[in-house]
Each structure stands twice: as structure tokens, then as C-alpha cells.
Design a protein around this motif. Structure first.
Motif, PDB file in Angstrom:
ATOM      1  N   PHE A 113       4.096   8.228  29.465  1.00  0.00           N
ATOM      2  CA  PHE A 113       5.424   8.116  28.850  1.00  0.00           C
ATOM      3  C   PHE A 113       5.358   7.318  27.556  1.00  0.00           C
ATOM      4  N   ASN A 114       4.675   6.173  27.571  1.00  0.00           N
ATOM      5  CA  ASN A 114       4.602   5.334  26.375  1.00  0.00           C
ATOM      6  C   ASN A 114       3.905   6.047  25.225  1.00  0.00           C
ATOM      7  N   THR A 115       2.832   6.788  25.541  1.00  0.00           N
ATOM      8  CA  THR A 115       2.140   7.553  24.503  1.00  0.00           C
ATOM      9  C   THR A 115       3.079   8.578  23.880  1.00  0.00           C
ATOM     10  N   THR A 116       3.849   9.246  24.728  1.00  0.00           N
ATOM     11  CA  THR A 116       4.801  10.253  24.231  1.00  0.00           C
ATOM     12  C   THR A 116       5.917   9.607  23.425  1.00  0.00           C
ATOM     13  N   PHE A 117       6.447   8.503  23.914  1.00  0.00           N
ATOM     14  CA  PHE A 117       7.549   7.845  23.215  1.00  0.00           C
ATOM     15  C   PHE A 117       7.116   7.338  21.845  1.00  0.00           C
ATOM     16  N   ASN A 118       5.858   6.892  21.730  1.00  0.00           N
ATOM     17  CA  ASN A 118       5.363   6.428  20.432  1.00  0.00           C
ATOM     18  C   ASN A 118       5.285   7.561  19.413  1.00  0.00           C
ATOM     19  N   LEU A 119       5.088   8.776  19.905  1.00  0.00           N
ATOM     20  CA  LEU A 119       5.041   9.926  19.006  1.00  0.00           C
ATOM     21  C   LEU A 119       6.405  10.238  18.401  1.00  0.00           C
ATOM     22  N   TYR A 120       7.472   9.889  19.130  1.00  0.00           N
ATOM     23  CA  TYR A 120       8.812  10.287  18.700  1.00  0.00           C
ATOM     24  C   TYR A 120       9.708   9.095  18.347  1.00  0.00           C
ATOM     25  N   LYS A 121       9.151   7.895  18.315  1.00  0.00           N
ATOM     26  CA  LYS A 121       9.995   6.733  18.062  1.00  0.00           C
ATOM     27  C   LYS A 121      10.578   6.733  16.654  1.00  0.00           C
ATOM     28  N   HIS A 122       9.926   7.423  15.713  1.00  0.00           N
ATOM     29  CA  HIS A 122      10.453   7.463  14.352  1.00  0.00           C
ATOM     30  C   HIS A 122      11.732   8.307  14.255  1.00  0.00           C
ATOM     31  N   HIS A 123      12.018   9.112  15.289  1.00  0.00           N
ATOM     32  CA  HIS A 123      13.239   9.912  15.301  1.00  0.00           C
ATOM     33  C   HIS A 123      14.463   9.087  15.660  1.00  0.00           C
ATOM     34  N   PHE A 124      14.248   7.902  16.226  1.00  0.00           N
ATOM     35  CA  PHE A 124      15.358   7.149  16.788  1.00  0.00           C
ATOM     36  C   PHE A 124      15.397   5.730  16.222  1.00  0.00           C
ATOM     37  N   GLN A 125      16.590   5.132  16.293  1.00  0.00           N
ATOM     38  CA  GLN A 125      16.742   3.737  15.908  1.00  0.00           C
ATOM     39  C   GLN A 125      16.181   2.817  16.980  1.00  0.00           C
ATOM     40  N   LYS A 126      16.086   3.315  18.199  1.00  0.00           N
ATOM     41  CA  LYS A 126      15.577   2.553  19.319  1.00  0.00           C
ATOM     42  C   LYS A 126      14.551   3.391  20.067  1.00  0.00           C
TER      43      LYS A 126
ATOM     44  N   GLN B 277      10.867  18.658  23.541  1.00  0.00           N
ATOM     45  CA  GLN B 277       9.589  18.190  22.989  1.00  0.00           C
ATOM     46  C   GLN B 277       9.023  17.048  23.831  1.00  0.00           C
ATOM     47  N   ILE B 278       9.871  16.097  24.214  1.00  0.00           N
ATOM     48  CA  ILE B 278       9.401  14.985  25.045  1.00  0.00           C
ATOM     49  C   ILE B 278       8.906  15.498  26.391  1.00  0.00           C
ATOM     50  N   ALA B 279       9.678  16.372  27.019  1.00  0.00           N
ATOM     51  CA  ALA B 279       9.281  16.916  28.323  1.00  0.00           C
ATOM     52  C   ALA B 279       7.973  17.686  28.226  1.00  0.00           C
ATOM     53  N   ASP B 280       7.836  18.504  27.189  1.00  0.00           N
ATOM     54  CA  ASP B 280       6.602  19.291  27.016  1.00  0.00           C
ATOM     55  C   ASP B 280       5.385  18.385  26.836  1.00  0.00           C
ATOM     56  N   GLN B 281       5.532  17.330  26.022  1.00  0.00           N
ATOM     57  CA  GLN B 281       4.418  16.438  25.762  1.00  0.00           C
ATOM     58  C   GLN B 281       4.034  15.644  27.013  1.00  0.00           C
ATOM     59  N   VAL B 282       5.041  15.178  27.754  1.00  0.00           N
ATOM     60  CA  VAL B 282       4.767  14.434  28.991  1.00  0.00           C
ATOM     61  C   VAL B 282       4.029  15.312  29.993  1.00  0.00           C
ATOM     62  N   PHE B 283       4.491  16.527  30.188  1.00  0.00           N
ATOM     63  CA  PHE B 283       3.842  17.417  31.147  1.00  0.00           C
ATOM     64  C   PHE B 283       2.449  17.843  30.684  1.00  0.00           C
ATOM     65  N   LYS B 284       2.266  17.939  29.381  1.00  0.00           N
ATOM     66  CA  LYS B 284       0.932  18.264  28.855  1.00  0.00           C
ATOM     67  C   LYS B 284      -0.065  17.158  29.203  1.00  0.00           C
ATOM     68  N   LEU B 285       0.306  15.897  28.916  1.00  0.00           N
ATOM     69  CA  LEU B 285      -0.588  14.777  29.230  1.00  0.00           C
ATOM     70  C   LEU B 285      -0.756  14.616  30.746  1.00  0.00           C
ATOM     71  N   TRP B 286       0.287  14.893  31.494  1.00  0.00           N
ATOM     72  CA  TRP B 286       0.209  14.804  32.957  1.00  0.00           C
ATOM     73  C   TRP B 286      -0.749  15.853  33.525  1.00  0.00           C
ATOM     74  N   ASP B 287      -0.661  17.067  32.997  1.00  0.00           N
ATOM     75  CA  ASP B 287      -1.575  18.125  33.449  1.00  0.00           C
ATOM     76  C   ASP B 287      -3.022  17.771  33.131  1.00  0.00           C
ATOM     77  N   GLU B 288      -3.248  17.180  31.952  1.00  0.00           N
ATOM     78  CA  GLU B 288      -4.608  16.780  31.581  1.00  0.00           C
ATOM     79  C   GLU B 288      -5.132  15.713  32.538  1.00  0.00           C
ATOM     80  N   GLU B 289      -4.296  14.766  32.892  1.00  0.00           N
ATOM     81  CA  GLU B 289      -4.705  13.705  33.809  1.00  0.00           C
ATOM     82  C   GLU B 289      -4.972  14.260  35.203  1.00  0.00           C
ATOM     83  N   ARG B 290      -4.163  15.167  35.645  1.00  0.00           N
ATOM     84  CA  ARG B 290      -4.371  15.782  36.960  1.00  0.00           C
ATOM     85  C   ARG B 290      -5.690  16.561  36.997  1.00  0.00           C
TER      86      ARG B 290
END
Length: 272
Positions: free
Chosen positions: A202-215, A249-262
Motif C-alpha cells: 500500500f505504501n509503495t502504491t500511495f507514494n506513486l500517487y501522492k503528487h495527485h493529492f494534497q494529502k 489506478q490505485i486498485a490495479d497497482q495494489v493488486f499487481k504488487l500483491w500478485d507478484e508477492e504471492r
């Protein structure tokens, strides 16, 4: 003929210029009823244009008031002896059924629209969820609300239906720069990947998209069962149109990294 003689003549004979008073009163009731009906029809026509009511709804409102005026006129006529009571009772039953049929949904929807405009659970531009319909409010009238969904379709929901459903407004804060919306959605996983690793994903994914948000987005563990763990993702955005895109985009990225870990875990299990 003096005034006293004229008055006495009217009272004694029940006529005015040779016309029975009952007929004159009935004519006055008819004229007043027609004037009231015309005034209400014109007003409803103008009001429906300002409120952007559908033509079908306007016609039903006009019909409802016409039935009410006609019923009132017949009651008034019966008071001066113009109609037998049996006819009045028969008409009351028929008009009551017609009024109920014509006005049940129309009047109810109109009243619901007034309530929604007064309570304002959401306004045009807000990202809302009404029952199972989710999207951006495009139009809010006394008759319905139009919601643009993620599939770029517009769904019109009547005000009566809106009051019967759960309403979620994702508006979080109103600032000088504009509105901020807090959108949430859930993602579920099995127990193969550890909770620590999921938080890293989750943190890896959120860092990719943090520039889209004020928080920076974040997540919390909502519930955990023997079958799955469910996390709720939160992100804040001033642009409701971004919600459609960023969520997927967030859901796709999270599931992508999750599938790789699995996949890594299964390879390690096979090696052992």
C-alpha cells in the motif's frame, strides 16, 4: 322602484332581475372556478420551467389541481341546491380515485424535491452514492437528480427514490480554494501475504500517487475473517473527476504488487 322595495323583492321572490338566485350563484361559482383554474395552470406552467420539471410531471400537477378545483366547485354548487346529494357522493368517489391515481407519485415526488432542496444532502458537482448508484451529481431539480457514473453514463433518480435510499456525500471540507472530497473504497486479500507486506504494498502504491493529492492516501484494516482481510483505502482530492481514474489506478497497482508477492511466496514454497 326604491332600494328597499328592490331588496324586499329579491328576498321574497329569490330572484334577481327575474333570474333565480340559485342559478346566479351557480354561474358565479363556475366563473370563479374557471378563473382559479386558469391562474393555477399559468402559474404551474411558469413554475415548471423555472424548476425544470418534466412535461409529464407538469401535466399531472395541472390535472391534480383541476380535479381539486372541480370537486370544490361541485361541493359549493351542492350547497346552494344545484346538485342532488346522490350525484355529489358519486362524483366524490370517482374524483377521489382519479385524484389519488394522478397525484400519488407526482405530489409525493414534488414534496420530496422540496425537502431535498431544503435539506441539501448534496449539490451539483458533489461526488455522491445514492443506493447503488455512484458518481458526480450533474443536476438536482424538484423532480429528479442526475448522476454521472464512472462508465460516463447519466442516471436519473426520482426524488422519492432518493429519500428511500442511503445517501453518501464524499464532501470532506470546504476551503477558500475549493471543495475537498474524501473517497473511500475497500480491497480484500487472502491470508497468503502477511499484513506487514500488504502495508508495504500500500505504501509503495500511495507514494506513486501522492503528487495527485494534497494529502497522502492511507489505508486501515476494516475487518479480518478466516477467509480474507479487508482494507479501506482513503484518498483526498479537490477534483471529483479524478476519483474515477485514481481509484482504478490505485486498485490495479495494489493488486499487481500483491500478485507478484504471492508468486514469490509460492515459488519459495515449491523450493522447500
Amino acid at each position: 322602484m326604491s332600494t328597499m322595495e328592490f331588496t324586499a323583492s329579491v328576498n321574497q321572490s329569490g330572484t334577481l332581475f327575474g333570474i333565480p338566485m340559485q342559478i346566479i350563484l351557480v354561474l358565479l361559482i363556475i366563473i370563479i372556478s374557471v378563473v382559479i383554474e386558469r391562474c393555477i395552470t399559468v402559474y404551474l406552467s411558469r413554475f415548471s420551467k423555472r424548476a425544470k420539471l418534466e412535461l409529464n410531471t407538469t401535466n399531472k400537477l395541472v390535472l391534480t389541481f383541476r380535479v381539486l378545483i372541480l370537486a370544490g366547485a361541485l361541493i359549493a354548487v351542492s350547497r346552494v341546491g344545484g346538485l342532488p346529494s346522490e350525484l355529489l357522493i358519486s362524483f366524490s368517489a370517482v374524483s377521489g380515485a382519479a385524484l389519488g391515481f394522478a397525484s400519488q407519485k407526482t405530489i409525493g415526488n414534488f414534496i420530496a424535491g422540496l425537502y431535498l432542496l431544503a435539506a441539501r444532502p448534496f449539490k451539483v458537482g458533489d461526488y455522491v452514492k445514492i443506493g447503488t448508484v455512484e458518481g458526480i451529481a450533474q443536476e438536482v431539480t424538484l423532480n429528479y437528480a442526475k448522476i454521472r457514473t464512472g462508465g460516463n453514463n447519466t442516471v436519473a433518480i426520482s426524488n422519492l427514490q432518493i429519500l428511500e435510499r442511503d445517501i453518501t456525500n464524499y464532501l470532506y471540507e470546504i476551503t477558500a480554494e475549493g471543495n475537498i472530497y474524501c473517497y473511500t473504497f475497500e480491497i480484500g486479500f487472502d491470508h497468503l501475504v502477511s499484513s506487514e507486506k500488504l502495508l508495504e504494498i500500500f505504501n509503495t502504491t500511495f507514494n506513486l500517487y501522492k503528487h495527485h493529492f494534497q494529502k497522502k492516501p492511507f489505508c486501515t484494516l476494516t475487518r479480518s475473517t478466516a477467509i480474507e482481510r479487508v482494507y479501506t483505502v482513503y484518498f483526498y482530492t479537490p477534483d471529483t473527476n479524478e476519483i474515477f481514474k485514481i481509484r482504478s489506478q490505485i486498485a490495479d497497482q495494489v493488486f499487481k504488487l500483491w500478485d507478484e508477492e504471492r508468486a514469490k511466496i509460492r515459488i519459495d514454497q515449491q523450493k522447500q
